[in-house]
Design an enzyme around this catalytic site. Sequence first.
Site, PDB file in Angstrom:
ATOM      1  CG  MET A 410      -0.190   0.066   2.554  1.00 34.45           C
ATOM      2  SD  MET A 410      -1.327   0.260   3.953  1.00 34.45           S
ATOM      3  CE  MET A 410      -1.966   1.897   3.613  1.00 34.45           C
ATOM      4  CB  CYS A 411       1.620   3.991  -1.631  1.00 37.22           C
ATOM      5  SG  CYS A 411       0.561   4.038  -3.102  1.00 37.22           S
ATOM      6  N   GLY A 412      -0.223   5.814  -0.668  1.00 38.49           N
ATOM      7  CA  GLY A 412      -1.243   6.813  -0.401  1.00 38.49           C
ATOM      8  C   GLY A 412      -2.480   6.654  -1.253  1.00 38.49           C
ATOM      9  N   GLY A 414      -2.191   4.246  -4.400  1.00 38.31           N
ATOM     10  CA  GLY A 414      -2.089   3.006  -5.160  1.00 38.31           C
ATOM     11  C   GLY A 414      -1.000   2.961  -6.207  1.00 38.31           C
TER      12      GLY A 414
END
Length: 454
Positions: A410-412, A414
């Site tokens: 995950m990130c902020g 995608g």
Amino acid sequence: MSQFNLIPVVDEGLGNSTYLLDIGGGRALVLDPERDVRQVRAEAARRGLSIAYAVETHLHADFISGVRELAEAEGATVLAPEIGERGFAATGMKDGDTIDLGSFTFEALATPGHSPEHLSYLLHEGPRLVGVFTGGSLMVGTAGRTDLVSPDQTVPLARAQYHSLQRLMELPDSTPVWPTHGAGSFCSSAAGGERVSTIGAERATNPLLQVEGEDAFVEALLGSLGTFPDYFLRLGAINHSGPAILGTSPTLPALDAAEVQQLMAEGAQVVDTRPAADFAAGHIPGALSNTLRPVFATWLGWLTDPDRPVVIVRSPDQNPADIAWEAAKVGFDTLAGELAGGMDAWAVASAPAALPLVEAKEMVAGSPAVLDVRQASEFSSGHVPGAHNIELGALLEDMGKVPHGPVVVMCGHGERAMGAASILERAGRTDVRVLTGGADDWARVAGQDLQVGA
């Protein structure tokens, strides 16, 4: 008094501002241009201006400079710091030197720190100080990092940066401050959205100007530094010797699937610029997902080997010239080409790979390991409890730290997560999924607070 017309041309991805200044008589000055000069030239043409001067505050590490492009295309005179003489025609400037621009006078002010040769430039109109271009010295809420030259120079340059900021603080409070680096730039630790300021505002609010003394300043500045792309360590040398002049837009030659396969067999890299969801649905095995968006150039430079050919896979609605210019900004002058016909053509010749997506509600229901690839500062501000943090830029080196077994990346939003998942897939991982969305989406579905801190 002449009409003052200063136009900032902002690159949101690299976090930098190029300035176009109307100096009268149908002429303009451009300060700190990036290599893709299409927009700044268009802004000048829209106002009926020819670009007479192309100016640099310092040897840039985060992008290839556009001063040579403007010298070739517009006949602009290049002004640059005298220290570290360029490998191309440029008028060297040193502290106190002035250039008569007609309506205005340009005065060099030595402000080393971000780099040894760094100059700021005072803009005068007669006896009136109009403002100061501070490049990578004084910025909104911070100052330029000093660790881009060599480890043994980091502290001495930080001390120089302290004295440079003190020198700038001698200017009147009302003086406008026009930095080059700003929020989004890895040369800056600024978090806010403002890109211009005044001396008085910085004197009152800049955290680095609130500490007492040189030692405290050095500690505060160095403590604010995060990671930066490793391509920063090679672009300075290119800018010093003189980047190649590209002129018209660099091209993406069309390659059929068989040619792409052959290039890959010979060591070429495939960079897929399509949206993350399209990459997830089907992509060339081993391709890097790097969605074409404002930060595309940064991640291309950070995650791609400049010594190996690059093949692009794009969506039909993505402009190949935009991709090529973004690549050129970080030193990828010649791309091998693009897959003609996109993934539809590849699917005819060979089976695509896929990467499964997972929504926050599915992630809450299970208990897979979570790999968060945001920057450390983003992670510490709020993350899924128990998540592992490996910054995307460090993933290739820290592959051994990735949790074993099924993992959700995950990130902020995608895009970075899909880039990380594509790297893990290339390394042989088959148990990787990508979260659509970010930590806030997880918290909303889980009904839990995010964990704060490392």
